[in-house]
Write a protein that holds these residues in place. Structure first.
Motif, PDB file in Angstrom:
ATOM      1  N   CYS A   9       9.375   0.245  12.145  1.00  0.00           N
ATOM      2  CA  CYS A   9       9.146  -1.009  11.389  1.00  0.00           C
ATOM      3  C   CYS A   9      10.178  -1.037  10.301  1.00  0.00           C
ATOM      4  O   CYS A   9      10.219  -2.110   9.698  1.00  0.00           O
ATOM      5  CB  CYS A   9       7.874  -1.334  10.917  1.00  0.00           C
ATOM      6  SG  CYS A   9       7.117  -0.065   9.831  1.00  0.00           S
ATOM      7  N   ASN A  10      10.517   0.181   9.952  1.00  0.00           N
ATOM      8  CA  ASN A  10      11.301   0.165   8.790  1.00  0.00           C
ATOM      9  C   ASN A  10      10.820  -0.097   7.306  1.00  0.00           C
ATOM     10  O   ASN A  10      11.666  -0.434   6.463  1.00  0.00           O
ATOM     11  CB  ASN A  10      12.755  -0.678   8.724  1.00  0.00           C
ATOM     12  CG  ASN A  10      13.701   0.370   9.764  1.00  0.00           C
ATOM     13  OD1 ASN A  10      14.280   1.160   9.349  1.00  0.00           O
ATOM     14  ND2 ASN A  10      14.039  -0.332  10.796  1.00  0.00           N
ATOM     15  N   ALA A  11       9.476  -0.332   7.476  1.00  0.00           N
ATOM     16  CA  ALA A  11       8.873  -0.083   6.081  1.00  0.00           C
ATOM     17  C   ALA A  11       8.994   0.820   5.176  1.00  0.00           C
ATOM     18  O   ALA A  11       9.190   0.784   3.845  1.00  0.00           O
ATOM     19  CB  ALA A  11       7.351  -0.250   6.392  1.00  0.00           C
ATOM     20  N   CYS A  12       9.364   1.905   5.520  1.00  0.00           N
ATOM     21  CA  CYS A  12       9.754   3.108   4.891  1.00  0.00           C
ATOM     22  C   CYS A  12      10.896   2.870   4.057  1.00  0.00           C
ATOM     23  O   CYS A  12      11.442   3.123   2.978  1.00  0.00           O
ATOM     24  CB  CYS A  12       9.746   4.474   5.516  1.00  0.00           C
ATOM     25  SG  CYS A  12      10.676   4.102   7.180  1.00  0.00           S
ATOM     26  N   PRO A  25       4.761   9.551  -2.170  1.00  0.00           N
ATOM     27  CA  PRO A  25       6.319   8.687  -2.084  1.00  0.00           C
ATOM     28  C   PRO A  25       6.060   7.513  -1.415  1.00  0.00           C
ATOM     29  O   PRO A  25       5.111   7.230  -0.669  1.00  0.00           O
ATOM     30  CB  PRO A  25       6.991   9.752  -1.066  1.00  0.00           C
ATOM     31  CG  PRO A  25       6.304  11.095  -1.306  1.00  0.00           C
ATOM     32  CD  PRO A  25       4.832  10.860  -1.538  1.00  0.00           C
ATOM     33  N   ALA A  26       6.882   6.690  -1.843  1.00  0.00           N
ATOM     34  CA  ALA A  26       6.692   5.220  -1.480  1.00  0.00           C
ATOM     35  C   ALA A  26       6.698   5.034  -0.117  1.00  0.00           C
ATOM     36  O   ALA A  26       6.153   4.292   0.397  1.00  0.00           O
ATOM     37  CB  ALA A  26       7.597   4.245  -2.300  1.00  0.00           C
ATOM     38  N   CYS A  27       7.451   5.757   0.732  1.00  0.00           N
ATOM     39  CA  CYS A  27       7.626   5.693   2.131  1.00  0.00           C
ATOM     40  C   CYS A  27       6.325   6.140   3.015  1.00  0.00           C
ATOM     41  O   CYS A  27       5.998   5.618   3.953  1.00  0.00           O
ATOM     42  CB  CYS A  27       8.847   6.402   2.808  1.00  0.00           C
ATOM     43  SG  CYS A  27       8.648   8.102   2.434  1.00  0.00           S
ATOM     44  N   VAL A  28       5.676   7.046   2.198  1.00  0.00           N
ATOM     45  CA  VAL A  28       4.457   7.286   2.923  1.00  0.00           C
ATOM     46  C   VAL A  28       3.183   6.298   2.670  1.00  0.00           C
ATOM     47  O   VAL A  28       2.526   6.171   3.701  1.00  0.00           O
ATOM     48  CB  VAL A  28       3.968   8.780   2.126  1.00  0.00           C
ATOM     49  CG1 VAL A  28       2.481   9.211   2.710  1.00  0.00           C
ATOM     50  CG2 VAL A  28       4.893   9.884   2.582  1.00  0.00           C
ATOM     51  N   THR A  29       3.332   5.771   1.452  1.00  0.00           N
ATOM     52  CA  THR A  29       2.138   4.809   1.149  1.00  0.00           C
ATOM     53  C   THR A  29       2.428   3.394   2.202  1.00  0.00           C
ATOM     54  O   THR A  29       1.467   2.608   2.317  1.00  0.00           O
ATOM     55  CB  THR A  29       2.124   4.519  -0.255  1.00  0.00           C
ATOM     56  OG1 THR A  29       3.389   3.896  -0.678  1.00  0.00           O
ATOM     57  CG2 THR A  29       1.736   5.395  -1.138  1.00  0.00           C
ATOM     58  N   THR A  30       3.736   3.196   2.546  1.00  0.00           N
ATOM     59  CA  THR A  30       3.753   1.944   3.147  1.00  0.00           C
ATOM     60  C   THR A  30       3.982   2.039   4.627  1.00  0.00           C
ATOM     61  O   THR A  30       4.157   1.252   5.377  1.00  0.00           O
ATOM     62  CB  THR A  30       5.068   1.302   2.719  1.00  0.00           C
ATOM     63  OG1 THR A  30       6.208   2.023   2.733  1.00  0.00           O
ATOM     64  CG2 THR A  30       4.935   0.820   1.046  1.00  0.00           C
ATOM     65  N   CYS A  31       3.925   3.403   5.313  1.00  0.00           N
ATOM     66  CA  CYS A  31       3.963   3.806   6.752  1.00  0.00           C
ATOM     67  C   CYS A  31       2.876   2.984   7.591  1.00  0.00           C
ATOM     68  O   CYS A  31       1.762   3.547   7.317  1.00  0.00           O
ATOM     69  CB  CYS A  31       4.179   5.210   6.954  1.00  0.00           C
ATOM     70  SG  CYS A  31       4.373   5.529   8.839  1.00  0.00           S
ATOM     71  N   VAL A  32       3.034   1.866   8.080  1.00  0.00           N
ATOM     72  CA  VAL A  32       2.019   1.356   8.770  1.00  0.00           C
ATOM     73  C   VAL A  32       1.283   1.996   9.931  1.00  0.00           C
ATOM     74  O   VAL A  32       0.127   1.755  10.297  1.00  0.00           O
ATOM     75  CB  VAL A  32       2.401  -0.209   9.329  1.00  0.00           C
ATOM     76  CG1 VAL A  32       2.800  -0.962   8.252  1.00  0.00           C
ATOM     77  CG2 VAL A  32       3.470   0.069  10.323  1.00  0.00           C
TER      78      VAL A  32
END
Length: 201
Positions: free
Chosen positions: A20-23, A134-141
């Motif tokens: 999804c590229n949310a990271c 890390p931001a990428c971890v919190t937003t990984c759906v």
């Protein structure tokens, strides 16, 4: 009794990555990464010959290696390691010579087109120091990214590494990466079947 030092690491479960590229988006927002460059991205790859083709996703970032070649390559010691093993860059000392970029076998570094210094993933060190992920971890759906202290046997990241067959990118380079993958294809980890690079376009 001596307290064990923290050693931060990330586990990426490719069975859960949905591409999804949310990271990528959250990283760019959190770290104000300019257009055209990326601290983390999802590499899209294909393996096989039509019609027997399999598609893979491989999230990429700095591997914060225990044996990091970028450290020795920097002529002004702008690249350094923190006590917990995180590899960072002192932007005030970096001269933008690109030696670290050449030394990195993972293509994880770039020159910030605005600041004109080397840049890369920092595991969102400013967030980690505040007790955040890390931001990428919190937003990984899909929950594919897990971050924590590898030296803490009770942490989820340590349990995942201990209880799953994990792989690292280019193990033959002996850099001892701190980014581990679960469910990776061995050929894909060697990046021999790449057709889509950074940005996923």
């Amino acid at each position: 009794m001596t307290e064990t030092k923290k050693r931060y690491a990330m586990v990426i479960d490719l069975r859960k990555c949905v591409g999804c590229n949310a990271c990528t988006v959250s990283c760019k927002i959190e770290n104000q990464v300019p257009d055209g460059v990326f601290r983390t991205w999802v590499k899209e790859m294909e393996k096989g010959v039509y019609p027997e083709v399999t598609r893979f996703r491989l999230p990429r970032l700095c591997n914060h290696c225990d044996n990091a070649p970028c450290l020795a390559a920097c002529p002004v010691q702008a690249t350094y390691r923190t006590e917990d093993g995180t590899i960072l860059i002192d932007y005030d000392h970096c001269i933008g010579c690109k030696y670290c970029m050449t030394a990195c076998p993972y293509d994880a570094r770039f020159v910030n087109p605005i600041r004109k210094t080397a840049e890369k993933c920092t595991f969102c060190y400013h967030r980690v120091q505040e007790g955040l992920l890390p931001a990428c971890v919190t937003t990984c759906v899909g929950g594919a990214r897990v971050f924590g202290d590898l030296n803490d046997p009770q942490s989820l990241v340590a349990k995942l590494v201990a209880n799953n067959p994990v792989q690292v990118l280019k193990p033959e380079m002996n850099t001892e990466p701190m980014v581990y993958y679960i469910g990776a294809d061995r050929d894909i980890m060697g990046a021999r079947y790449t057709n889509l690079e950074k940005g996923g376009n």
